[in-house]
Design a protein around this motif. Structure first.
Motif, short mmCIF file in Angstrom:
data_model
loop_
_atom_site.label_atom_id
_atom_site.label_comp_id
_atom_site.label_asym_id
_atom_site.label_seq_id
_atom_site.Cartn_x
_atom_site.Cartn_y
_atom_site.Cartn_z
N MET A 151 0.77 -1.15 -0.03
CA MET A 151 -0.15 0.14 0.04
C MET A 151 0.95 1.26 -0.12
SD MET A 151 -3.40 0.87 2.45
CE MET A 151 -2.64 1.56 3.97
N THR A 152 0.58 2.30 -0.87
CA THR A 152 1.16 3.37 -0.79
C THR A 152 1.38 4.09 0.70
OG1 THR A 152 0.01 3.37 -2.85
CG2 THR A 152 1.61 5.37 -2.45
N VAL A 196 0.64 7.00 3.22
CA VAL A 196 -0.33 8.22 2.88
C VAL A 196 0.46 9.39 3.72
CG1 VAL A 196 -2.57 7.22 2.69
CG2 VAL A 196 -1.61 7.86 5.14
N LEU A 244 0.19 15.04 4.55
CA LEU A 244 -0.62 14.10 3.92
C LEU A 244 -0.26 13.99 2.52
CD1 LEU A 244 -3.77 14.16 6.22
CD2 LEU A 244 -1.97 12.50 6.45
N PHE A 284 -10.14 20.30 -7.83
CA PHE A 284 -10.55 19.55 -6.80
C PHE A 284 -9.29 19.01 -6.00
CE2 PHE A 284 -12.34 15.64 -5.09
CZ PHE A 284 -13.29 16.40 -3.91
N PHE A 343 -7.95 13.65 -0.74
CA PHE A 343 -7.26 12.83 -0.06
C PHE A 343 -7.91 11.46 0.09
CE2 PHE A 343 -6.08 10.39 3.63
CZ PHE A 343 -4.87 10.46 3.79
N PRO A 344 -7.39 10.27 -0.05
CA PRO A 344 -5.78 10.12 -0.29
C PRO A 344 -5.57 10.47 -1.82
CG PRO A 344 -6.96 7.94 -0.05
CD PRO A 344 -7.93 9.18 0.24
N TYR A 345 -4.37 10.48 -2.14
CA TYR A 345 -3.81 10.68 -3.62
C TYR A 345 -4.20 9.18 -4.32
CZ TYR A 345 -1.47 10.86 -7.92
OH TYR A 345 -1.14 10.98 -9.34
N GLN A 346 -4.86 9.19 -5.69
CA GLN A 346 -5.15 8.07 -6.40
C GLN A 346 -5.20 8.89 -7.68
OE1 GLN A 346 -8.22 8.22 -7.92
NE2 GLN A 346 -8.93 9.93 -6.77
N TYR A 371 -7.07 6.82 -10.47
CA TYR A 371 -8.15 6.36 -10.84
C TYR A 371 -9.28 7.37 -11.46
CZ TYR A 371 -7.37 1.94 -8.18
OH TYR A 371 -7.08 0.86 -7.61
N GLU A 403 -13.21 12.60 -8.30
CA GLU A 403 -14.37 12.27 -7.97
C GLU A 403 -15.48 13.54 -8.22
OE1 GLU A 403 -15.35 10.19 -3.88
OE2 GLU A 403 -13.21 10.78 -3.58
N VAL A 440 -11.34 14.58 6.50
CA VAL A 440 -10.77 13.25 6.65
C VAL A 440 -11.33 12.82 8.09
CG1 VAL A 440 -8.77 13.46 5.26
CG2 VAL A 440 -8.67 14.01 7.78
#
Lengths: 131, 376
Positions: free
Chosen positions: A1-2, A4, A15, A25, A28-31, A33, A36, A87
Motif C-alpha cells: 500500500m502506498t 499516505v 498527508l 479539486f 485525499f488520499p492520492y489516487q 483512478y 471524484e 478526513v
C-alpha cells in the motif's frame, strides 16, 4: 500500500493528497483512478502535499471495538484539513479535542510485537503552529 | 430527462409475508425465504404459478442462492435475479420488481429479501485510507450524533428516546427481531458503544426474510386478487452520494424526488419507515424529509408527534432498531409494513387513518432509496 504520509518537510507530518488538473479539486488520499468531481484521470491527477493541520468537525469516544489491533477506548475525529479535504482520523491518546478546535498530525510509537511502529494521530495544535 | 415510475402503468403491492427476523440460528436461508414467500402468496390469495419473475435482495448469502430456494415452490423456469445494494438490497430489488411490472414485462413479480449474518468480504480498492480500521458503522454514526448535538443541542436522554419509541413499536410486531418494550433507563444502561450510543440504540443484524408481491391491474384482474389488498406504489426514487453530500443529503434528495413524483407533500405522509440503524438517523432523516424543520425533531418527539397515532407514525414496525436489520429483508419488510398500515391491517400497531406511506433506506456507498405507497 502506498504511504499516505509525507515527512519531507519540517513541522507536523503532511498527508499525500492530490489536485485535479482539470477542475482544481483537492482530495485525499492520492489516487489516479479518477477525479471524484469531474472524472479526469491518470496524469491529470497530481500529487499535492496537504498540511497535517485542520479543524475538528466532530469527535467521539469509541468504547467498544472488535479489532484487537486497536484497543478501546480511543477517540475518532472528523476534521477539515486546512487544504480542504475532510478526513477521519484517530486522536492521540489523552489529547483534549473539541469541535471547532485546531489539531495537527503527530507520529506516535505503537508497540507491534517486539517492534515499534509509528502511527499517525491528531493532537491539539501546539502554540505557534500553523504559522 | 429521466422518467418516473408514474409514467408507466400502475403497479400495486398485493401480498406481503415474513419469516420473523431473529438472531442467527440453525434454520437454513431456504426455510427462511420459503416461509416468507408462502405467506405472501397466501396473503395475495394466489398460487406460485401466477408469479412471472422474482427479484431476490440479499447481501450476505453469496452467489446464486435463489434457485436452490425457489425450486421448492414447484416448477420454476421463470426469470430470477439477485440484487445486492448493501443495506438497501431489498429496496433495490423492490424498485426493479415495480419497474418490470409497470413496464408490462410481467404481470406479477415476487420481491424477496433473505439473509443470514455472515462476514462480509469487500475487495480492496487499492486506495489507501487514514484510519479506516478504526471506523465501523457505529463510529460513523456516533460522529454524526456529535455533529447534530453541537449544531442543534440534544441530550443523551433525548437521543435514547428514539430507541424507547421504536422498541415500544417492535413489542407490538410479531415479525420483529426485538419484541420487548424498553425504558429510558434500560436503553441508557445498556452496553456503551461509542459516544452516547448504547447497544439498544444500534440495530441488531440477524436473519430473516420478507416477501412482497407486486402486480399490475391486469395481473390483479387475471388472478382474481382482492382489490382491497392492493396498495398503489405511487413513486420510486434512487440516488447515490456525491463527493459533496452525506447520508442526510442523500436522504433529502431521494425523498424529495419520491414525494414530488407521487405529488404528495411531506406533511401528507402518515407512516414513515426509515433507516434507523442508529438512533441519530431518525431525527436526521425526519428533518431531511421535510416532515419537521431542521433541529425541531426532539421537541416534537417528546410531544408524541412520531408515535403511532401521532402526526406521522415513524417506524411503526419498530424500525431497524427493533424490527431488526437482516440486510436483504430490511427494505422489503418496510414495504410490507406500509402495505399493512395502508390496508388498515397492522393490528395493535395500526396508525389510524393511514393513507400515505414512505419507505426510505440508505445503503453503504452511499445509495439512497425512497418509495411512496398510497391507499387507492
Amino acid at each position: 500500500m502506498t504511504s499516505v504520509l509525507d515527512r519531507s518537510a519540517e513541522g507536523p507530518p503532511g498527508l499525500v493528497g492530490g489536485t485535479c488538473g482539470g477542475c482544481g479539486f483537492v482530495f485525499f488520499p492520492y489516487q489516479r483512478y479518477g477525479c471524484e468531481r469531474c472524472g479526469r484521470y491518470g496524469d491529470e491527477l497530481r500529487v499535492r502535499r496537504l498540511a497535517g493541520r485542520g479543524t475538528v468537525l466532530a469527535a467521539t469516544v469509541v468504547k467498544l471495538h472488535a479489532d484487537p489491533r486497536r484497543t478501546a477506548p480511543f477517540t475518532v475525529l472528523r476534521l477539515r484539513l486546512d487544504d480542504g479535504p475532510v478526513v477521519r482520523a484517530v486522536a492521540a491518546d489523552g489529547a483534549q479535542v473539541a469541535v471547532g478546535g485546531r489539531v495537527e498530525a503527530v507520529l506516535v510509537p505503537i508497540p507491534e510485537g517486539a517492534d515499534e511502529l509509528l502511527g499517525l494521530r491528531f493532537a491539539p495544535e501546539l502554540p505557534g503552529g500553523g504559522v | 430527462m429521466a422518467g418516473q415510475l408514474g409514467d408507466l402503468q400502475p403497479v400495486y403491492v398485493v401480498g406481503v409475508g415474513w419469516h420473523r427476523y431473529q438472531p442467527l440460528s440453525e434454520t437454513s436461508y431456504v426455510e427462511l425465504g420459503l416461509t416468507a414467500v408462502r405467506a405472501a402468496l397466501a396473503d395475495a390469495g394466489i398460487e406460485w404459478a401466477g408469479v412471472d419473475e422474482s427479484f431476490i435482495g440479499t447481501g450476505l448469502l453469496g452467489m446464486a442462492v435463489g434457485r436452490p430456494m425457489l425450486r421448492h415452490l414447484g416448477a420454476l423456469g421463470r426469470p430470477l435475479v439477485h440484487v445486492e445494494n448493501a443495506s438497501a438490497s431489498g429496496s433495490a430489488a423492490f424498485r426493479l420488481g415495480c419497474v418490470n411490472v409497470a413496464a408490462g414485462l410481467s404481470d406479477v413479480a415476487l420481491v424477496l429479501g433473505v439473509d443470514k449474518p455472515a462476514k462480509v468480504y469487500r475487495a480492496p480498492t487499492g486506495v489507501p485510507g487514514l484510519a479506516e480500521d478504526a471506523i465501523v458503522p457505529f463510529t460513523h454514526f456516533s460522529l454524526l450524533t456529535e455533529e447534530y448535538v453541537s449544531r442543534y443541542g440534544a441530550s443523551a436522554e433525548d437521543i435514547a428516546m428514539v430507541a424507547v419509541k421504536n422498541h415500544g413499536n417492535g413489542a407490538r410486531n410479531p415479525h420483529a427481531h426485538r419484541q420487548r418494550a424498553r425504558t429510558l433507563e434500560e436503553v441508557l444502561g445498556g452496553k456503551q458503544v461509542a459516544g452516547s450510543l448504547t447497544s439498544l440504540q444500534c440495530c441488531p443484524v440477524g436473519e430473516g426474510a420478507a416477501a412482497v408481491l407486486v402486480a399490475s391491474e391486469l395481473g390483479i384482474r387475471r388472478l382474481g386478487i382482492d382489490p382491497a389488498k392492493a396498495v398503489r406504489v405511487a413513486s420510486s426514487a434512487a440516488v447515490t452520494e456525491t463527493v459533496a453530500s452525506s447520508d442526510q443529503q442523500v436522504t433529502a434528495d431521494v425523498i424529495g424526488r419520491a414525494l414530488s413524483d407521487a405529488q404528495v407533500p411531506a406533511s401528507g405522509v402518515d407512516v414513515f419507515e426509515l433507516h434507523d440503524a442508529f438512533t441519530i438517523e431518525e431525527p436526521q432523516y425526519v428533518e431531511a424529509a421535510g416532515i419537521c424543520p431542521p433541529g425541531k425533531y426532539f421537541p416534537l418527539l417528546k410531544q408524541g408527534a412520531f408515535d403511532i397515532g401521532g402526526q406521522c407514525a415513524v417506524s411503526p414496525s419498530g424500525g431497524l432498531i427493533a424490527m431488526g436489520h437482516p440486510i436483504g429483508p430490511t427494505g422489503v419488510g418496510q414495504i410490507g409494513e406500509l402495505a399493512l398500515q395502508l390496508r388498515g391491517a397492522a393490528g395493535p400497531r395500526q396508525h389510524p387513518g393511514a393513507r400515505v406511506g414512505l419507505a426510505h433506506l440508505v445503503g453503504l456507498g452511499a445509495v439512497g432509496y425512497a418509495h411512496v405507497l398510497v391507499r387507492p
